[in-house]
Design a protein around this motif. Structure first.
Motif, PDB file in Angstrom:
ATOM      1  N   ILE A 293       0.861  -0.703   0.214  1.00 18.12           N
ATOM      2  CA  ILE A 293       0.372   0.159   0.061  1.00 18.12           C
ATOM      3  C   ILE A 293       0.748   1.429   0.409  1.00 18.12           C
ATOM      4  O   ILE A 293       1.726   0.723   0.824  1.00 18.12           O
ATOM      5  N   ARG A 294       0.905   2.303  -0.737  1.00 23.61           N
ATOM      6  CA  ARG A 294       0.912   3.073  -0.905  1.00 23.61           C
ATOM      7  C   ARG A 294       0.917   4.291  -0.826  1.00 23.61           C
ATOM      8  O   ARG A 294      -0.397   4.649  -1.749  1.00 23.61           O
ATOM      9  N   GLY A 295       1.074   5.878  -0.270  1.00 20.84           N
ATOM     10  CA  GLY A 295      -0.132   7.308   0.268  1.00 20.84           C
ATOM     11  C   GLY A 295      -1.149   7.039   0.551  1.00 20.84           C
ATOM     12  O   GLY A 295      -1.832   7.804   0.027  1.00 20.84           O
ATOM     13  N   ALA A 296      -1.344   5.930   1.558  1.00 18.91           N
ATOM     14  CA  ALA A 296      -2.699   5.884   2.115  1.00 18.91           C
ATOM     15  C   ALA A 296      -2.765   7.091   3.608  1.00 18.91           C
ATOM     16  O   ALA A 296      -1.190   7.577   3.516  1.00 18.91           O
ATOM     17  N   GLU A 297      -3.736   7.301   3.109  1.00 19.79           N
ATOM     18  CA  GLU A 297      -3.461   9.009   4.574  1.00 19.79           C
ATOM     19  C   GLU A 297      -4.725   8.152   5.568  1.00 19.79           C
ATOM     20  O   GLU A 297      -5.587   7.987   5.694  1.00 19.79           O
ATOM     21  N   VAL A 298      -4.108   8.377   6.862  1.00 15.95           N
ATOM     22  CA  VAL A 298      -4.855   8.243   8.384  1.00 15.95           C
ATOM     23  C   VAL A 298      -5.760   9.596   8.424  1.00 15.95           C
ATOM     24  O   VAL A 298      -5.343  11.150   8.084  1.00 15.95           O
ATOM     25  N   ILE A 299      -6.881   9.297   7.911  1.00 13.57           N
ATOM     26  CA  ILE A 299      -8.135  10.523   8.057  1.00 13.57           C
ATOM     27  C   ILE A 299      -8.405  10.754  10.000  1.00 13.57           C
ATOM     28  O   ILE A 299      -8.771  12.042   9.766  1.00 13.57           O
ATOM     29  N   ALA A 300      -8.041   9.981  10.446  1.00 13.78           N
ATOM     30  CA  ALA A 300      -8.667   9.841  11.634  1.00 13.78           C
ATOM     31  C   ALA A 300      -8.164   9.441  12.854  1.00 13.78           C
ATOM     32  O   ALA A 300      -7.888   7.842  12.684  1.00 13.78           O
ATOM     33  N   SER A 301      -7.741   9.510  14.126  1.00 13.14           N
ATOM     34  CA  SER A 301      -7.171   8.698  15.569  1.00 13.14           C
ATOM     35  C   SER A 301      -7.433   8.560  16.450  1.00 13.14           C
ATOM     36  O   SER A 301      -7.597   9.586  16.351  1.00 13.14           O
ATOM     37  N   TYR A 302      -8.792   7.585  17.213  1.00 11.89           N
ATOM     38  CA  TYR A 302      -9.604   8.590  18.253  1.00 11.89           C
ATOM     39  C   TYR A 302      -9.620   7.477  19.405  1.00 11.89           C
ATOM     40  O   TYR A 302     -10.004   6.794  18.776  1.00 11.89           O
ATOM     41  N   PRO A 303      -9.662   7.273  20.245  1.00 13.88           N
ATOM     42  CA  PRO A 303     -10.202   6.505  21.515  1.00 13.88           C
ATOM     43  C   PRO A 303     -11.619   5.796  21.091  1.00 13.88           C
ATOM     44  O   PRO A 303     -12.595   7.244  21.212  1.00 13.88           O
ATOM     45  N   VAL A 304     -11.924   4.995  21.405  1.00 11.11           N
ATOM     46  CA  VAL A 304     -13.897   4.301  21.339  1.00 11.11           C
ATOM     47  C   VAL A 304     -13.556   3.515  23.045  1.00 11.11           C
ATOM     48  O   VAL A 304     -13.641   2.449  23.058  1.00 11.11           O
ATOM     49  N   GLY A 305     -14.184   3.200  23.870  1.00  8.96           N
ATOM     50  CA  GLY A 305     -14.016   2.940  25.359  1.00  8.96           C
ATOM     51  C   GLY A 305     -12.228   2.581  25.225  1.00  8.96           C
ATOM     52  O   GLY A 305     -11.693   3.305  25.661  1.00  8.96           O
ATOM     53  N   ASP A 306     -12.332   1.156  25.360  1.00  9.91           N
ATOM     54  CA  ASP A 306     -10.991   0.305  25.817  1.00  9.91           C
ATOM     55  C   ASP A 306     -10.271   0.217  24.366  1.00  9.91           C
ATOM     56  O   ASP A 306      -9.699  -0.813  23.795  1.00  9.91           O
ATOM     57  N   SER A 307     -10.874   0.596  23.419  1.00 11.23           N
ATOM     58  CA  SER A 307      -9.891   0.857  22.036  1.00 11.23           C
ATOM     59  C   SER A 307      -9.524   1.970  21.519  1.00 11.23           C
ATOM     60  O   SER A 307     -10.310   2.840  21.320  1.00 11.23           O
ATOM     61  N   TYR A 308      -9.101   2.155  20.326  1.00  8.41           N
ATOM     62  CA  TYR A 308      -8.366   2.875  19.566  1.00  8.41           C
ATOM     63  C   TYR A 308      -8.722   2.596  17.732  1.00  8.41           C
ATOM     64  O   TYR A 308      -8.717   1.613  18.352  1.00  8.41           O
ATOM     65  N   VAL A 309      -9.349   3.739  17.709  1.00  5.14           N
ATOM     66  CA  VAL A 309      -9.522   3.263  16.038  1.00  5.14           C
ATOM     67  C   VAL A 309      -8.490   4.411  15.423  1.00  5.14           C
ATOM     68  O   VAL A 309      -8.926   5.199  15.431  1.00  5.14           O
ATOM     69  N   THR A 310      -8.419   3.961  14.136  1.00 11.11           N
ATOM     70  CA  THR A 310      -7.875   4.402  12.803  1.00 11.11           C
ATOM     71  C   THR A 310      -8.608   4.618  12.087  1.00 11.11           C
ATOM     72  O   THR A 310      -8.745   3.165  11.009  1.00 11.11           O
ATOM     73  N   GLU A 311      -8.935   5.734  11.462  1.00  4.45           N
ATOM     74  CA  GLU A 311      -9.189   5.355  10.210  1.00  4.45           C
ATOM     75  C   GLU A 311      -8.860   5.846   8.975  1.00  4.45           C
ATOM     76  O   GLU A 311      -7.725   7.292   9.511  1.00  4.45           O
ATOM     77  N   MET A 312      -8.421   5.671   7.469  1.00  4.23           N
ATOM     78  CA  MET A 312      -7.747   5.354   6.897  1.00  4.23           C
ATOM     79  C   MET A 312      -8.410   5.809   5.325  1.00  4.23           C
ATOM     80  O   MET A 312      -9.630   4.892   5.361  1.00  4.23           O
ATOM     81  N   ARG A 313      -7.600   6.145   4.384  1.00  4.50           N
ATOM     82  CA  ARG A 313      -8.246   6.395   2.992  1.00  4.50           C
ATOM     83  C   ARG A 313      -6.990   6.535   1.741  1.00  4.50           C
ATOM     84  O   ARG A 313      -5.815   6.999   2.583  1.00  4.50           O
ATOM     85  N   LEU A 314      -7.428   5.671   1.013  1.00  2.00           N
ATOM     86  CA  LEU A 314      -6.493   5.727  -0.110  1.00  2.00           C
ATOM     87  C   LEU A 314      -7.351   5.783  -1.508  1.00  2.00           C
ATOM     88  O   LEU A 314      -8.014   5.373  -2.277  1.00  2.00           O
ATOM     89  N   ASP A 315      -6.605   6.818  -2.144  1.00  2.00           N
ATOM     90  CA  ASP A 315      -6.554   7.469  -3.319  1.00  2.00           C
ATOM     91  C   ASP A 315      -6.171   5.857  -4.331  1.00  2.00           C
ATOM     92  O   ASP A 315      -4.636   6.330  -4.566  1.00  2.00           O
ATOM     93  N   LEU A 316      -6.906   5.422  -4.784  1.00  2.00           N
ATOM     94  CA  LEU A 316      -5.656   4.665  -6.268  1.00  2.00           C
ATOM     95  C   LEU A 316      -5.240   5.592  -6.503  1.00  2.00           C
ATOM     96  O   LEU A 316      -3.941   4.419  -7.902  1.00  2.00           O
TER      97      LEU A 316
END
Length: 143
Positions: free
Chosen positions: A97-120
């Motif tokens: 994977i090349r060029g992926a971008e992190v959109i958001a990274s945040y805690p939710v309760g006991d978990s951590y969530v990372t949202e990513m986007r990739l423009d093909l």
């Protein structure tokens, strides 16, 4: 008259094979990775949180790779004397994977969530910059 019926029948048969809606090429993919904070190894909560952030990002990369390259599944089952013995299933994803971008990274309760986007289109453009060399697994590096 026969030619008209034959032509009309051919047109109807061929049109029946067409999809109802045209598929549009996906140009941007999204993925979400999650990781439990408390399940991480670490002496302090901050160390566990940092590892969960990295694990959730890696999980999002895995999901992007799965969307692009697919998911390899293999299985094995053994039956002896009409009884199930060994029953295994494995799954594997492999890709670059090349060029992926992190959109958001945040805690939710006991978990951590990372949202990513990739423009093909961006990934394809970046692939023109050079060839990727594979990294050998389970080897020691001596300096």
């Amino acid at each position: 008259m026969f030619k008209k019926i034959l032509t009309l029948s051919a047109v109807m048969l061929l049109s029946a094979c067409q999809p109802l809606s045209q598929m549009t090429p996906m140009e941007v993919l999204t993925a979400v990775g999650t990781a439990s904070i408390s399940a991480q190894d670490g002496k302090t909560l901050e160390e566990k949180r940092f590892k969960a952030i990295k694990a959730s990002k890696l999980e999002a990369y895995r999901e992007l790779s799965e969307q692009i390259y697919g998911f390899r599944v293999s299985g094995e089952m053994e039956i002896d004397k009409e009884r199930l013995g060994i029953d295994k299933a494995n799954g594997e994803v492999d890709g670059i994977i090349r060029g992926a971008e992190v959109i958001a990274s945040y805690p939710v309760g006991d978990s951590y969530v990372t949202e990513m986007r990739l423009d093909l289109r961006k990934m394809k453009k970046m692939m023109e910059f050079g060839e990727v060399q594979s990294v050998p697994r389970n080897t020691s590096i001596l300096f």
